[in-house]
Design an enzyme around this catalytic site. Structure first.
Site, PDB file in Angstrom:
ATOM      1  N   ASP A 291       0.865  -1.165   0.000  1.00  0.00           N
ATOM      2  CA  ASP A 291       0.000   0.000   0.000  1.00  0.00           C
ATOM      3  C   ASP A 291       0.912   1.230   0.000  1.00  0.00           C
ATOM      4  OD1 ASP A 291      -2.142   1.644  -0.101  1.00  0.00           O
ATOM      5  OD2 ASP A 291      -3.210   0.779   1.590  1.00  0.00           O
TER       6      ASP A 291
HETATM    7  C1  BGC Z   1      -4.951   3.264  -0.126  1.00  0.00           C
HETATM    8  C2  BGC Z   1      -5.098   2.229  -1.216  1.00  0.00           C
HETATM    9  C3  BGC Z   1      -4.976   2.886  -2.563  1.00  0.00           C
HETATM   10  C4  BGC Z   1      -3.629   3.570  -2.626  1.00  0.00           C
HETATM   11  C5  BGC Z   1      -3.349   4.211  -3.961  1.00  0.00           C
HETATM   12  C6  BGC Z   1      -3.708   4.111  -0.307  1.00  0.00           C
HETATM   13  O1  BGC Z   1      -3.692   5.189   0.552  1.00  0.00           O
HETATM   14  O2  BGC Z   1      -4.928   2.632   1.126  1.00  0.00           O
HETATM   15  O3  BGC Z   1      -6.319   1.568  -1.075  1.00  0.00           O
HETATM   16  O4  BGC Z   1      -5.129   1.945  -3.579  1.00  0.00           O
HETATM   17  O5  BGC Z   1      -3.572   4.570  -1.633  1.00  0.00           O
HETATM   18  O6  BGC Z   1      -4.126   5.295  -4.175  1.00  0.00           O
END
Ligand code: BGC
Length: 757
Positions: A291
């Protein structure tokens, strides 16, 4: 029929299947051979480059890492980046792809990832809302359309579906998932993956999907985003992992790990989750992206000393790609050179990344998602029709005293009141991808479209809800003081036959980082509702919300309540379809609505405890100031007609292991309107080697019936439905008694019992 012909007819399907199988086998071998040969010519630096993902500098979805454009452009030219996120449009993706393809030594195309969560340009209901339709075909279709629109904008990879089980309405990200149930979430995961990926990833209208967040993120303690998760193996395997296992089995191309600490180990650094379970036990061959910055964040967890240490932990644990963390970039090459990380781990990660890129067809044509004509070929009108259709199916009718709904022709003077009544932005929801701000049909517009000249429709806002700047990363300011609009709203309500009261949550009250300790109607909305109620009791409360809300007062006093989530582009028209009876509501809650926030986390599939009840004193598992059960339970939703369940029958009272048993029930439409019911099957394992939930969803079927009509619905219970992760740490069905429950929600059920031998 002649014998020869019979043989041919019988053989034909066998031949086709084995021909298909051998085709699949050869294409798998083909991809593996290509991956191996490419890997063999890559330098260590190039391999590590494939394990890195950068964000574009607009549309940030996490803390920015500073202006590094020049440097990153150089890295792209050298082919030292595996993918990018938040790079949008055919032009921008083309430009980035060209940097690699025209300058780098080995020319490995980039993947472009983006959060296409509930639509790309055409917006569909937020995932929690869409799940309330229980309509898997519709959910697959909206994913297919989202993929088509995203692909036409240069995107070939979505970070969806989010399949974190969440039982806590305080957690803002509950809106992104499919609710509290593992069985329902698993089926939604499969449908979404089918929709995004299609049958063949190399079709340029398909994009790679991501099962996220692996794992446990939805169990953030106290509902506070990014918070620690305390769950043991039993809960992990029986509740959290099943949707991920289903996603892996459905062939999802990628997984994303999670921000949270899971029982002492950050999920991103968990070898148990990533290498042992996902890549080991489940034998899944895609790649895991971290993530946003979650590898680097292991320093903040106090789990890694510095970026290099974080990289070492993550790569050993099985994280294949570093999203915006800079850890792999900083540490991996040296870690290998110093002998601290075996290059075989790098090779495994890179192979996984290359495999997906081959399957996407990027090596055949790195620009296959860069067709400027693609967007022009999209029939957005058709997509809007689908958006309206799925939106109306997602609406849940919670209460309808004296059949106030549907509104009939005698309602000549309608007033639409509330901060969300003419809000064209909230229905777009959070995680809106390229959904245009203020582009949805508001409730007021929908009502006006529906009644035309047949009734007078007036509008009074009453009050603001969210104020000032509204954006993905900034906190939302709520109006808690300004009631200057109340008087006009109350005056309008006095004169009306019926009040449509539009309250709930702003789009930016739920979503990432939007946890709340209060889940009632924010700001001055409760007061507004009570003032309107004082002058006109004929109120239809239409809630727009990304989470279950605490609406106890409304449930006691307001005659009609409709949950309309954040329904996307066609929201207002879909709501009007339901309010005026053009569509008979069929949605059912995928999450429990609490009586009080203090019940959270609240979910229907709880365990019994050792003290389930004691009528004589307080020493049992209960609150002294509130009931235990939900205000509106999981699976609940009314219709304009009524359904009766009867004749629950089992095909046998005993089930041999490895055999099936059939359960059937007769469903009758006992009302006067055609309607659709979600028939739900639940089971309970009465005594087992670990404690088991008192009830668990194990099947469902959507049935549409004319008034007076009946249908017998049959569910097949096989051993796999009885299996659970048991005391021996294996999935097995244990002999003993099972209770079968069937009904239209998780509370009002017909029951029977059988024994597994
Ligand atoms: C989120 C993810 C997301 C990623 C990219 C993160 O902050 O937890 O779910 O896909 O950002 O935007």
């Amino acid at each position: 029929m002649k014998k020869g012909l019979l043989l041919l007819v019988c053989l034909f399907p066998v031949l086709t299947t084995s021909a298909q199988e051998s085709n699949i086998k050869s294409s798998v071998q083909d991809v593996e051979a290509k991956v191996d040969s490419l890997l063999s010519i890559m330098t260590l630096e190039e391999k590590v480059g494939q394990m890195m993902q950068y964000s574009g500098t607009w549309d940030l979805t996490g803390p920015a890492t500073g202006d590094q454009n020049q440097y990153r452009e150089e890295r792209l030219k050298q082919g030292l980046v595996g993918s990018m996120l938040n790079v949008l449009s055919v032009d921008a993706t083309l430009e980035a792809q060209k940097l690699i393809m025209e300058n780098s030594r080995i020319k490995i195309p980039l993947m472009f990832g983006y959060d296409v969560i509930h639509g790309h340009r055409t917006m569909f209901p937020v995932p929690l809302g869409e799940t309330a339709s229980w309509d898997l075909e519709a959910m697959e279709e909206t994913a297919r359309i989202s993929a088509l629109e995203a692909a036409a904008d240069g995107v070939n990879w979505t970070f969806a579906p989010m399949i974190d089980i969440s039982r806590d309405a305080r957690w803002g990200r509950i809106m992104e998932g499919a609710g509290e149930d593992p069985f329902l979430t698993s089926r939604v995961a499969e449908a979404k993956i089918r929709g995004y990926q299609g049958d063949d990833l190399s079709n340029p209208a398909s994009i790679a999907a991501t099962a996220k967040h692996f794992a446990g993120y939805g169990f953030a303690e106290a509902g506070r985003d990014y918070n620690t998760v305390h769950v043991g193996d039993n809960e992990l395997h029986n509740t959290i992992l099943p949707p991920f296992k289903a996603a892996a089995k459905a062939g999802v191309a990628t997984f994303m790990n999670a921000f949270n600490d899971l029982d002492g180990t950050p999920a991103t650094g968990s070898k148990y989750l990533q290498r042992d379970i996902l890549k080991g036990d489940w034998n899944w061959d895609g790649f895991i992206v971290s993530d946003w910055g979650s590898i680097a964040e292991m320093r903040d967890h106090g789990f890694a000393e510095d970026l290099t240490h974080a990289a070492e932990i993550a790569v050993k644990a099985g994280s294949d790609m570093d999203m915006e963390g800079g850890a792999y970039e900083t540490g991996l090459v040296n870690l290998v050179k110093e002998g601290k990380v075996d290059e075989a781990l790098i090779d495994d990660a890179v192979k996984r990344v290359l495999r997906v890129k081959f399957k996407l067809g990027l090596f055949e044509d790195p620009y296959r998602y860069s067709d400027p004509e693609a967007i022009k070929k999209i029939n957005f009108d058709e997509h809007r029709q689908v958006a309206r259709d799925v939106a109306k199916k997602s609406i849940v009718l919670l209460k309808n005293e004296k059949n106030l709904l549907p509104l009939v022709a005698s309602a000549k003077n309608i007033v639409v009141i509330g901060p969300l009544a003419d809000d064209k932005d909230t229905p777009i929801g959070n995680w809106r991808a390229q959904g245009e701000a203020n582009s949805a049909v508001s409730i007021l517009e929908g009502v006006r479209n529906a009644v035309g000249k047949n009734a007078k429709v007036t509008y009074a806002k009453g009050a603001d809800l969210g104020m000032g700047e509204r954006s993905f990363l900034k906190p939302l300011k709520i109006n808690t003081t300004d009631k200057s609009g109340f008087k006009a709203a109350v005056d309008a309500a006095k004169k009306a036959d019926v009040v449509i009261l539009a309250l709930g949550e702003d789009a930016f009250q739920s979503g990432e980082g939007r946890s709340q300790v209060n889940i009632g109607l924010a700001g001055v909305q409760q007061e507004l509702m009570q003032e309107i109620y004082a002058v006109n009791k004929n109120i239809v409360l239409v809630l727009q919300n990304g989470r279950p809300l605490e609406i106890t007062w409304a449930a006691e006093n307001i005659p009609a309540i409709v949950v309309a989530w954040q329904l996307g582009t066609e929201s207002g028209n879909a709501i009007a379809d339901v309010l005026f009876g053009k569509y008979n509501p069929s949605g059912k809650l995928p999450v429990s609505f609490p009586r009080a926030v203090g019940q959270e986390p609240l979910y229907y599939n709880q365990k019994m405890t050792g003290r389930p009840s004691n009528p004589t004193d307080v020493t049992y598992s209960a609150y002294t100031d509130e009931r235990n059960d939900a205000l509106y339970p999981f699976g609940f939703g009314l219709s304009y007609t009524t359904f009766e369940y009867s004749d629950l029958q089992l095909s046998a009272e005993e089930m041999e292991s490895g055999r099936n048993i059939e359960v059937s029930v007769k469903l009758t439409n006992t009302g006067s309107k055609k309607g659709k019911e979600v028939v739900q099957l639940y089971l309970r394992d009465l005594v087992a080697s670990t404690t088991r939930p008192i009830i668990e969803l194990k099947g469902f079927e959507l049935v549409e019936l004319e008034p007076g009509a009946s249908k017998t619905v049959t569910f097949n219970i096989g051993t796999e439905l009885l299996e659970f992760y048991n005391a021996n740490k294996e999935w097995a069905a244990e002999p003993g008694q099972f209770e079968v429950m069937v009904g239209g929600n998780s509370k009002d059920l017909k029951t029977a019992k059988f024994r597994l031998k």
